[in-house]
Design a protein around this motif. Sequence first.
Motif, PDB file in Angstrom:
ATOM      1  N   LEU A   1       0.685  -1.272   0.022  1.00  0.00           N
ATOM      2  CA  LEU A   1       0.110  -0.256   0.025  1.00  0.00           C
ATOM      3  C   LEU A   1       0.871   1.115  -0.109  1.00  0.00           C
ATOM      4  O   LEU A   1       0.427   2.355  -0.676  1.00  0.00           O
ATOM      5  N   PHE A   2       1.863   1.227   0.620  1.00  0.00           N
ATOM      6  CA  PHE A   2       2.880   2.454   0.674  1.00  0.00           C
ATOM      7  C   PHE A   2       3.435   2.625  -0.592  1.00  0.00           C
ATOM      8  O   PHE A   2       3.429   3.590  -1.377  1.00  0.00           O
ATOM      9  N   GLU A   3       3.675   1.386  -1.374  1.00  0.00           N
ATOM     10  CA  GLU A   3       4.235   1.550  -2.644  1.00  0.00           C
ATOM     11  C   GLU A   3       3.486   1.953  -3.680  1.00  0.00           C
ATOM     12  O   GLU A   3       3.847   2.755  -4.374  1.00  0.00           O
ATOM     13  N   GLU A   4       2.300   1.553  -3.506  1.00  0.00           N
ATOM     14  CA  GLU A   4       1.201   2.013  -4.499  1.00  0.00           C
ATOM     15  C   GLU A   4       1.120   3.489  -4.335  1.00  0.00           C
ATOM     16  O   GLU A   4       0.816   4.155  -5.382  1.00  0.00           O
ATOM     17  N   TYR A   5       0.926   3.887  -3.125  1.00  0.00           N
ATOM     18  CA  TYR A   5       0.764   5.342  -2.876  1.00  0.00           C
ATOM     19  C   TYR A   5       2.084   6.174  -3.719  1.00  0.00           C
ATOM     20  O   TYR A   5       1.611   7.057  -4.176  1.00  0.00           O
ATOM     21  N   VAL A   6       3.003   5.769  -3.390  1.00  0.00           N
ATOM     22  CA  VAL A   6       4.330   6.350  -4.021  1.00  0.00           C
ATOM     23  C   VAL A   6       4.259   6.546  -5.529  1.00  0.00           C
ATOM     24  O   VAL A   6       4.420   7.638  -6.094  1.00  0.00           O
ATOM     25  N   ARG A   7       3.950   5.263  -5.892  1.00  0.00           N
ATOM     26  CA  ARG A   7       3.914   5.082  -7.417  1.00  0.00           C
ATOM     27  C   ARG A   7       2.783   5.924  -8.152  1.00  0.00           C
ATOM     28  O   ARG A   7       2.843   6.637  -9.166  1.00  0.00           O
ATOM     29  N   GLN A   8       1.485   5.786  -7.505  1.00  0.00           N
ATOM     30  CA  GLN A   8       0.388   6.526  -8.064  1.00  0.00           C
ATOM     31  C   GLN A   8       0.501   7.991  -7.874  1.00  0.00           C
ATOM     32  O   GLN A   8      -0.075   8.935  -8.588  1.00  0.00           O
ATOM     33  N   THR A   9       1.413   8.580  -7.144  1.00  0.00           N
ATOM     34  CA  THR A   9       1.495  10.198  -6.852  1.00  0.00           C
ATOM     35  C   THR A   9       2.534  10.693  -7.742  1.00  0.00           C
ATOM     36  O   THR A   9       3.066  11.641  -7.472  1.00  0.00           O
ATOM     37  N   ASN A  10       3.356   9.569  -8.345  1.00  0.00           N
ATOM     38  CA  ASN A  10       4.441   9.832  -9.027  1.00  0.00           C
ATOM     39  C   ASN A  10       5.618  10.712  -8.437  1.00  0.00           C
ATOM     40  O   ASN A  10       5.857  11.766  -8.952  1.00  0.00           O
ATOM     41  N   LEU A  11       5.794  10.346  -7.159  1.00  0.00           N
ATOM     42  CA  LEU A  11       6.717  10.957  -6.491  1.00  0.00           C
ATOM     43  C   LEU A  11       8.243  10.527  -6.884  1.00  0.00           C
ATOM     44  O   LEU A  11       8.351   9.226  -6.829  1.00  0.00           O
ATOM     45  N   ASP A  12       9.089  11.379  -7.310  1.00  0.00           N
ATOM     46  CA  ASP A  12      10.641  10.973  -7.497  1.00  0.00           C
ATOM     47  C   ASP A  12      11.263  10.994  -6.366  1.00  0.00           C
ATOM     48  O   ASP A  12      11.760  11.951  -5.869  1.00  0.00           O
ATOM     49  N   ILE A  13      11.321   9.854  -5.420  1.00  0.00           N
ATOM     50  CA  ILE A  13      11.966   9.847  -4.299  1.00  0.00           C
ATOM     51  C   ILE A  13      13.536   9.380  -4.543  1.00  0.00           C
ATOM     52  O   ILE A  13      13.748   8.435  -5.377  1.00  0.00           O
ATOM     53  N   ASP A  14      14.554   9.997  -3.773  1.00  0.00           N
ATOM     54  CA  ASP A  14      15.625   9.751  -3.695  1.00  0.00           C
ATOM     55  C   ASP A  14      16.108   8.767  -2.613  1.00  0.00           C
ATOM     56  O   ASP A  14      16.954   7.770  -2.417  1.00  0.00           O
ATOM     57  N   LEU A  15      15.673   9.110  -1.285  1.00  0.00           N
ATOM     58  CA  LEU A  15      15.560   8.225  -0.177  1.00  0.00           C
ATOM     59  C   LEU A  15      14.504   8.107   0.802  1.00  0.00           C
ATOM     60  O   LEU A  15      13.745   8.848   0.749  1.00  0.00           O
ATOM     61  N   ILE A  16      14.492   6.946   1.364  1.00  0.00           N
ATOM     62  CA  ILE A  16      13.518   6.802   2.283  1.00  0.00           C
ATOM     63  C   ILE A  16      14.078   6.955   3.727  1.00  0.00           C
ATOM     64  O   ILE A  16      15.134   6.669   4.061  1.00  0.00           O
ATOM     65  N   VAL A  17      13.506   7.914   4.417  1.00  0.00           N
ATOM     66  CA  VAL A  17      14.002   8.255   5.821  1.00  0.00           C
ATOM     67  C   VAL A  17      13.141   7.620   6.979  1.00  0.00           C
ATOM     68  O   VAL A  17      12.149   8.031   7.192  1.00  0.00           O
ATOM     69  N   GLY A  18      13.755   6.740   7.720  1.00  0.00           N
ATOM     70  CA  GLY A  18      13.021   6.067   8.685  1.00  0.00           C
ATOM     71  C   GLY A  18      13.389   6.588  10.196  1.00  0.00           C
ATOM     72  O   GLY A  18      14.372   6.855  10.391  1.00  0.00           O
TER      73      GLY A  18
END
Length: 182
Positions: free
Chosen positions: A49-66
Amino acid sequence: MAGGRKQEKLDLIAQRVRAIPDFPKKGILFRDICPILKDPGAVAAVIDLFEEYVRQTNLDIDLIVGLDARGFLFGPLLAQRLGVGFVLVRKKGKLPGPTVSVSYCLEYGKAELEIQEDAVSAGQKVMLIDDLLATGGTLAATCDLMTQKQATVLGCLVVIELKELKGAEKLGTHRLFSLLQY
């Protein structure tokens, strides 16, 4: 992902969240994610679900910050799926080498978060991840830390949002995506 399949995944995740009354103190209803972690299907549903959200919003992410510590549970899995790096934001004194820190207020005092100096570069686009948004202090402080590093915060991901505590208000203009709201 079809809407029905998405709802099935949300239902599975919700079924695995355990409510524990009077923890850590009387009057608090604690939302425990440990049962999610015991179920590989529920963990996969969170990451899906997190992956789907990121891909559907077309976010060009460099890093995930935990965020320390439960953002470490979901962040690397999502980063691997997206083909991006993962970095840690920890409580003061937990990271080796040169660090950059930010102080923030808690209901019961002050706290500090830090990141390794070379973990995030100016101009990088980051997505923050944690298990829970309550009052919003830690997530907002991490946004401030990313601003200090001159990174762009594309948004914040959490498994659970406790709406009545209004933590999202502390995030200002940063977008928030939560799987479950209580």
